[in-house]
Design a protein around this motif. Structure first.
Motif, PDB file in Angstrom:
ATOM      1  N   SER A 607      26.738   1.956  -2.113  1.00  0.00           N
ATOM      2  CA  SER A 607      25.568   2.635  -1.581  1.00  0.00           C
ATOM      3  C   SER A 607      25.172   1.916  -0.310  1.00  0.00           C
ATOM      4  N   THR A 608      24.319   2.535   0.483  1.00  0.00           N
ATOM      5  CA  THR A 608      23.943   1.937   1.762  1.00  0.00           C
ATOM      6  C   THR A 608      22.446   1.677   1.810  1.00  0.00           C
ATOM      7  N   HIS A 609      22.094   0.627   2.520  1.00  0.00           N
ATOM      8  CA  HIS A 609      20.693   0.177   2.578  1.00  0.00           C
ATOM      9  C   HIS A 609      20.363  -0.212   3.997  1.00  0.00           C
ATOM     10  N   ALA A 610      19.513   0.581   4.629  1.00  0.00           N
ATOM     11  CA  ALA A 610      19.167   0.286   6.019  1.00  0.00           C
ATOM     12  C   ALA A 610      18.211  -0.893   6.080  1.00  0.00           C
ATOM     13  N   ARG A 611      18.354  -1.674   7.141  1.00  0.00           N
ATOM     14  CA  ARG A 611      17.442  -2.799   7.376  1.00  0.00           C
ATOM     15  C   ARG A 611      16.689  -2.508   8.657  1.00  0.00           C
ATOM     16  N   ASP A 612      15.421  -2.810   8.670  1.00  0.00           N
ATOM     17  CA  ASP A 612      14.697  -2.569   9.918  1.00  0.00           C
ATOM     18  C   ASP A 612      13.832  -3.751  10.312  1.00  0.00           C
ATOM     19  N   VAL A 613      13.414  -3.729  11.552  1.00  0.00           N
ATOM     20  CA  VAL A 613      12.465  -4.725  12.059  1.00  0.00           C
ATOM     21  C   VAL A 613      11.214  -3.942  12.420  1.00  0.00           C
ATOM     22  N   THR A 614      10.094  -4.392  11.883  1.00  0.00           N
ATOM     23  CA  THR A 614       8.851  -3.660  12.099  1.00  0.00           C
ATOM     24  C   THR A 614       7.799  -4.577  12.699  1.00  0.00           C
ATOM     25  N   ASP A 615       7.074  -4.029  13.637  1.00  0.00           N
ATOM     26  CA  ASP A 615       5.977  -4.728  14.275  1.00  0.00           C
ATOM     27  C   ASP A 615       4.740  -3.867  14.121  1.00  0.00           C
ATOM     28  N   LEU A 616       3.602  -4.507  13.958  1.00  0.00           N
ATOM     29  CA  LEU A 616       2.400  -3.700  13.779  1.00  0.00           C
ATOM     30  C   LEU A 616       1.270  -4.337  14.570  1.00  0.00           C
ATOM     31  N   SER A 617       0.518  -3.513  15.290  1.00  0.00           N
ATOM     32  CA  SER A 617      -0.670  -4.069  15.943  1.00  0.00           C
ATOM     33  C   SER A 617      -1.883  -3.213  15.603  1.00  0.00           C
ATOM     34  N   VAL A 618      -3.011  -3.893  15.500  1.00  0.00           N
ATOM     35  CA  VAL A 618      -4.248  -3.210  15.126  1.00  0.00           C
ATOM     36  C   VAL A 618      -4.851  -2.591  16.384  1.00  0.00           C
ATOM     37  N   VAL A 619      -5.155  -1.296  16.316  1.00  0.00           N
ATOM     38  CA  VAL A 619      -5.750  -0.604  17.453  1.00  0.00           C
ATOM     39  C   VAL A 619      -7.276  -0.625  17.342  1.00  0.00           C
ATOM     40  N   SER A 620      -7.770  -0.305  16.156  1.00  0.00           N
ATOM     41  CA  SER A 620      -9.221  -0.302  15.964  1.00  0.00           C
ATOM     42  C   SER A 620      -9.527  -0.410  14.482  1.00  0.00           C
ATOM     43  N   VAL A 621     -10.712  -0.874  14.175  1.00  0.00           N
ATOM     44  CA  VAL A 621     -11.152  -0.994  12.788  1.00  0.00           C
ATOM     45  C   VAL A 621     -12.213   0.071  12.545  1.00  0.00           C
ATOM     46  N   ARG A 622     -11.990   0.898  11.530  1.00  0.00           N
ATOM     47  CA  ARG A 622     -12.962   1.945  11.212  1.00  0.00           C
ATOM     48  C   ARG A 622     -14.042   1.432  10.279  1.00  0.00           C
ATOM     49  N   SER A 623     -13.611   0.591   9.344  1.00  0.00           N
ATOM     50  CA  SER A 623     -14.529   0.148   8.307  1.00  0.00           C
ATOM     51  C   SER A 623     -13.976  -1.126   7.697  1.00  0.00           C
ATOM     52  N   TYR A 624     -14.843  -2.030   7.243  1.00  0.00           N
ATOM     53  CA  TYR A 624     -14.317  -3.232   6.603  1.00  0.00           C
ATOM     54  C   TYR A 624     -15.306  -3.789   5.599  1.00  0.00           C
ATOM     55  N   VAL A 625     -14.766  -4.614   4.711  1.00  0.00           N
ATOM     56  CA  VAL A 625     -15.581  -5.330   3.740  1.00  0.00           C
ATOM     57  C   VAL A 625     -15.330  -6.813   3.958  1.00  0.00           C
ATOM     58  N   ASP A 626     -16.411  -7.556   4.237  1.00  0.00           N
ATOM     59  CA  ASP A 626     -16.293  -8.999   4.426  1.00  0.00           C
ATOM     60  C   ASP A 626     -16.590  -9.649   3.082  1.00  0.00           C
ATOM     61  N   GLY A 628     -16.046 -12.989   1.891  1.00  0.00           N
ATOM     62  CA  GLY A 628     -15.792 -14.421   1.948  1.00  0.00           C
ATOM     63  C   GLY A 628     -14.398 -14.732   2.447  1.00  0.00           C
ATOM     64  N   PRO A 629     -13.580 -15.363   1.615  1.00  0.00           N
ATOM     65  CA  PRO A 629     -12.233 -15.709   2.065  1.00  0.00           C
ATOM     66  C   PRO A 629     -11.312 -14.485   2.166  1.00  0.00           C
ATOM     67  N   VAL A 630     -11.807 -13.345   1.711  1.00  0.00           N
ATOM     68  CA  VAL A 630     -10.991 -12.132   1.697  1.00  0.00           C
ATOM     69  C   VAL A 630     -11.637 -11.066   2.583  1.00  0.00           C
ATOM     70  N   GLY A 631     -10.813 -10.360   3.343  1.00  0.00           N
ATOM     71  CA  GLY A 631     -11.310  -9.230   4.130  1.00  0.00           C
ATOM     72  C   GLY A 631     -10.506  -7.990   3.779  1.00  0.00           C
ATOM     73  N   MET A 632     -11.200  -6.847   3.723  1.00  0.00           N
ATOM     74  CA  MET A 632     -10.513  -5.579   3.427  1.00  0.00           C
ATOM     75  C   MET A 632     -10.858  -4.628   4.570  1.00  0.00           C
ATOM     76  N   ALA A 751      -6.761   4.479  -0.505  1.00  0.00           N
ATOM     77  CA  ALA A 751      -6.498   3.120  -0.990  1.00  0.00           C
ATOM     78  C   ALA A 751      -7.682   2.210  -0.670  1.00  0.00           C
ATOM     79  N   TYR A 752      -8.211   2.354   0.527  1.00  0.00           N
ATOM     80  CA  TYR A 752      -9.367   1.548   0.932  1.00  0.00           C
ATOM     81  C   TYR A 752     -10.569   1.881   0.035  1.00  0.00           C
ATOM     82  N   GLY A 753     -10.774   3.159  -0.217  1.00  0.00           N
ATOM     83  CA  GLY A 753     -11.919   3.593  -1.018  1.00  0.00           C
ATOM     84  C   GLY A 753     -11.837   3.164  -2.479  1.00  0.00           C
ATOM     85  N   THR A 754     -10.625   2.914  -2.948  1.00  0.00           N
ATOM     86  CA  THR A 754     -10.461   2.528  -4.362  1.00  0.00           C
ATOM     87  C   THR A 754      -9.810   1.147  -4.447  1.00  0.00           C
TER      88      THR A 754
END
Ligand SMILES: [Zn+2]
Ligand SMILES: [Zn+2]
Length: 809
Positions: A607-626, A628-632, A751-754
């Motif tokens: 069988s075959t399995h593709a490998r990829d390289v992924t980069d991600l950058s944040v464009v804007s934040v719509r909503s967040y939960v602060d 303490g040591p964890v941010g969502m 996912a964010y809402g739950t």
């Protein structure tokens, strides 16, 4: 499905229903052992005890309600002729609401008679007002055709129901527009045919009283978001002609159906969810195949690849006995007991493997017994399928392995046992399949056999997620600019857009119109925004992640199917082994310019399995939960990825044969993501060594993606992920989970809402998997672009514990 909605829509026990139907039996073979006895014997034959839970779903008597006083005698008589003595409570409730003018969604179980809930008010109105019209939308032509038969069979005067879809002959179309008062179509035809031709439909739309949206839970993700705007365009045209139709929607059982229906229609919708139809009793067992003894992974006779489709991309080292093998054994055992059994398997190849392997086992025990098992393959003619169904119902055939409940005849119910090989993705499908069990007032057995998948693992250890209140919701995101802009363009062609229209199309509409003006597609005049071109914009409701790529057999030129553009690099690169409806092909060439992949039939032992390289950058934040040591966080991100190579691995052993380079361009995706960050200190405090942070986050990411379908109807191929020990935009250890569709599809948002429920389930699925170091049932992913490396199962639990300890519930 629709046509058997009515068979349960009478207040009589199930056995009456069966004896009246030609395709079901009143006197089948001798009743076999009771479900409890049968289950005891199946368990006894298995090493260890694979059963994690047994639920007795009791038989339920229906709760009938009186006919609504407004239902004309003529209509009641027509339903009575069909055997409906009185509506069930939920049918009457939804029908009353709709008749009073409230938009309503009825979200109850399979075969609970949802169609009566909309037919009653719609047809009563057609009989009372000889000018009124009804528009019925189904996701498929086949369902619309079923519904047409059902309405036509009532033989109501002056209703003249008719299907209007791509198959309708030109000659009939005008007659339908002018004379039919109950038009059945689909969202694609509404989008491509009815709305652009609204002038010809003005008479029909002017008098439109009801819009019925059947199986509305199928309108999800990007497709659902498109359909949401097609419905807004419909409402706009109706309003221009002075009509404000009532929307009646029918949905499978789901979490929060009122919100989903509200998003789909843009209207306030009341939900009716209490199912009052009768139901046979079922003993439902959750079955987790045992772990294999160490070093025996190669002994599995059924390759993991046989599970087919997207799922078949995996041949991760097996540590658990495969669900296919387990299902085949169960099928052989139930058939040996004389029990009529239907086994549901996700792919056609898988269904054939299960049938063949059960046949072999039976023939070994009693020569000839294997003949009583068959596979229900695609490609059969309708008559052949009906013959197989008949043989099973009469007991000539005892076991049938099939892919999908929807391909089966609606009358194929009343079996003694149903085996479900792998969670079918949604509770609606699960109950649709389990609902085939139970005959003649007897209890039946249903068994869900877990596959190597975090969601399956979670479910067999959390029966409340199956038998309790549903949490999975149908999600869509009408604010997706990649959907909104083209839909506004379509609307502008139908009639110039006005400021009032912007409110109708909702958040983001003004920005999208401004962009269309800037791009030269719209021109603003004092009376509104006008479409500037001669041609209509080409908008495909089902197009996802770029144009779909066609899969074409080189030798014949035959089109086998399409793969959405988003996953084409992954699945159709040259050299890829591609499974299509259970048949194996190898890709000769991926032609990106033409959007097609040329393939030939071949079944290599790798069988075959593709490998990829992924980069991600944040464009804007719509909503967040602060926390303490964890941010969502929820926000927009840019994902850049490139498929760079693929591995070939032996199917039997998982051994890597080689890694081959690929030369594919990078691709960019602007989409919506949910992500969480943790402080390095909190991880250290939880006992995660800094060297193990990448493996911990990566494992948590995989499992979190695997569990998201519990909260939103999607599959893991709709979603992507990225994890990193330090991300330049968050400057912290971070796990990203993003919608795999341009502009987002609502999954990350859900996912964010739950978040806490979602990550709690993720944590439990990992912790409850009995493997040592991680396996496909918990933290390994069949679509990992990094070859499932690094992964740390125990540290993933620590990561999620830190998140859950800090995140507000
Ligand atoms: Zn595991
Ligand atoms: Zn991965």
């Amino acid at each position: 499905m629709t046509s058997n909605d009515f068979s349960s829509a009478r207040p009589t026990p199930r056995h009456d229903l069966e004896s009246s139907s030609a395709a079901t039996v009143s006197a089948g073979p001798d009743p076999g052992p009771s479900p409890a006895d049968l289950l005891r014997r199946l368990r006894a034959r298995s090493a260890g005890d694979p059963v994690t839970h047994v639920e007795r779903v009791p038989a339920r008597a229906g709760v009938p309600a009186p006919w609504p006083s407004w239902a004309p005698v003529e209509l009641r008589a027509a339903f009575t002729r069909r055997g409906v003595v009185a509506p069930w409570q939920h049918q009457a409730e939804a029908a009353n609401l709709a008749y009073e003018g409230e938009h309503v969604v009825v979200a109850t179980g399979t075969a609970s008679g949802k169609s009566l809930a909309y037919q009653l008010p719609a047809l009563a109105t057609l009989l009372a007002d000889p000018r009124a019209t009804v528009l019925y939308l189904a996701p498929t032509k086949a369902l619309a055709a079923d519904q047409l038969r059902s309405v036509a069979a009532l033989e109501l005067e002056g209703v003249r129901p008719a299907c209007y879809d791509g198959d309708t002959p030109r000659a009939e179309r005008e007659w339908i527009r002018r004379h039919s008062r109950f038009v059945l179509t689909n969202p694609d035809m509404l989008h491509h045919g009815v709305l652009p031709g609204h002038a010809q439909w003005s008479g029909f739309l002017r008098r439109l009283a009801y819009v019925v949206i059947d199986e509305c839970h199928t309108y999800r993700g990007v497709f659902g978001s498109h359909v949401a705007h097609v419905l807004r365009r419909l409402r706009r045209q109706c309003a221009r002609f002075g009509a404000t139709p009532v929307f009646v929607l029918a949905s499978a059982t789901s979490g929060d159906p009122a919100t989903a229906a509200g998003r789909l229609t843009g209207l306030p919708v009341t939900a009716v969810t209490e199912d009052a139809s009768p139901r046979g009793g079922v003993t439902f067992a959750l079955w987790e195949p045992p772990l294999l003894p160490p070093d025996s992974s190669a002994s599995s006779a059924v390759p993991a690849q046989a599970t087919g489709g997207h799922d078949g991309a995996t041949d991760l080292i097996q540590v658990r006995r495969s669900a296919l093998r387990e299902t085949a054994d169960l099928l052989a055992d139930t058939v040996a007991e004389g029990v009529r059994t239907l086994a549901f398997v996700r792919s056609r190849k898988g269904a054939e493997v299960v049938a063949a392997s059960a046949r072999r086992a039976l023939d070994d025990a009693v020569p000839g017994l294997g003949d009583r098992v068959a596979a229900y393959r695609g490609g059969y003619l309708r008559e052949e399928r009906r013959e197989l169904e008949r043989a099973l119902l009469h007991g000539d055939l005892l076991g049938l392995a099939s892919t999908n409940a929807l391909e089966l005849g609606v009358d194929l119910v009343g079996l003694d046992a149903v085996l479900i090989c792998g969670y079918p993705g949604t509770r609606a499908s699960l109950w649709q399949q389990a609902g085939r069990a139970g005959r003649s007032g007897q209890e039946a057995l249903a068994v869900l056999v877990a596959r190597d998948d975090p969601l399956d693992t979670y479910l067999v250890h959390h029966p409340e997620a199956i038998f309790g209140a549903p949490v999975e919701a149908t999600v869509l995101d009408p604010t997706n600019p990649y959907v909104l802009a083209p839909q506004l363009a379509c609307a502008a062609v139908e009639a110039p857009l006005t400021p009032a229209d912007l409110a109708l199309f909702g958040d983001g509409a003004k920005e999208a119109v401004d962009e269309l003006v800037a791009a030269g597609a719209l021109r603003q005049r004092p009376t509104g925004w006008y479409w500037r071109h001669r041609e209509r914009p080409e908008v495909d409701l089902r197009g996802q992640g770029g144009a779909p790529v066609c899969v074409v057999e080189s030798s014949t030129g035959r089109l086998l199917g399409t793969v959405d553009g988003g996953s084409s690099h992954f699945l159709l690169h040259s050299g890829a082994v591609h499974l299509h409806q259970g048949v194996s092909y190898v890709v000769d060439e991926l032609d990106l310019a033409d959007g097609c992949a040329l393939v030939h039939a071949e079944e290599p032992d790798w069988s075959t399995h593709a490998r990829d390289v992924t980069d991600l950058s944040v464009v804007s934040v719509r909503s967040y939960v602060d926390a303490g040591p964890v941010g969502m966080f929820l926000g927009e991100v840019d994902v850049t990825s490139q498929v760079v190579s693929y591995q070939r691995r032996r199917i039997a052993t998982g051994e890597v044969i080689d890694t081959r380079p690929l030369d594919l361009p990078t691709r960019e995706l602007r989409t919506v993501a949910v992500w969480f960050t943790l402080s390095p200190q909190s991880l250290a405090l939880a006992g995660v060594q800094s060297a193990d942070v990448p493996g911990a986050l990566h494992a948590a990411e995989h499992a979190a993606i695997g569990l998201l379908p519990l909260m939103a109807t999607c599959d893991r191929w709709d979603i992507g992920g990225l994890s990193t020990a330090v991300h330049p935009d968050t400057e912290a250890p971070t796990v990203f989970v993003y919608d795999g569709h341009p502009g987002g599809a609502g999954f990350a948002e859900r996912a964010y809402g739950t978040a806490s429920a979602w990550l709690r389930a993720t944590r439990d699925a990992i912790a409850e998997c009995g493997c040592e170091a991680g396996c496909p049932s918990c933290v390994q992913s069949p679509k990992c672009g990094n070859g499932n490396n690094p992964l740390s199962k125990p540290d993933a639990i620590r990561v999620l514990d830190v998140v859950l300890a800090n995140l507000p519930a």
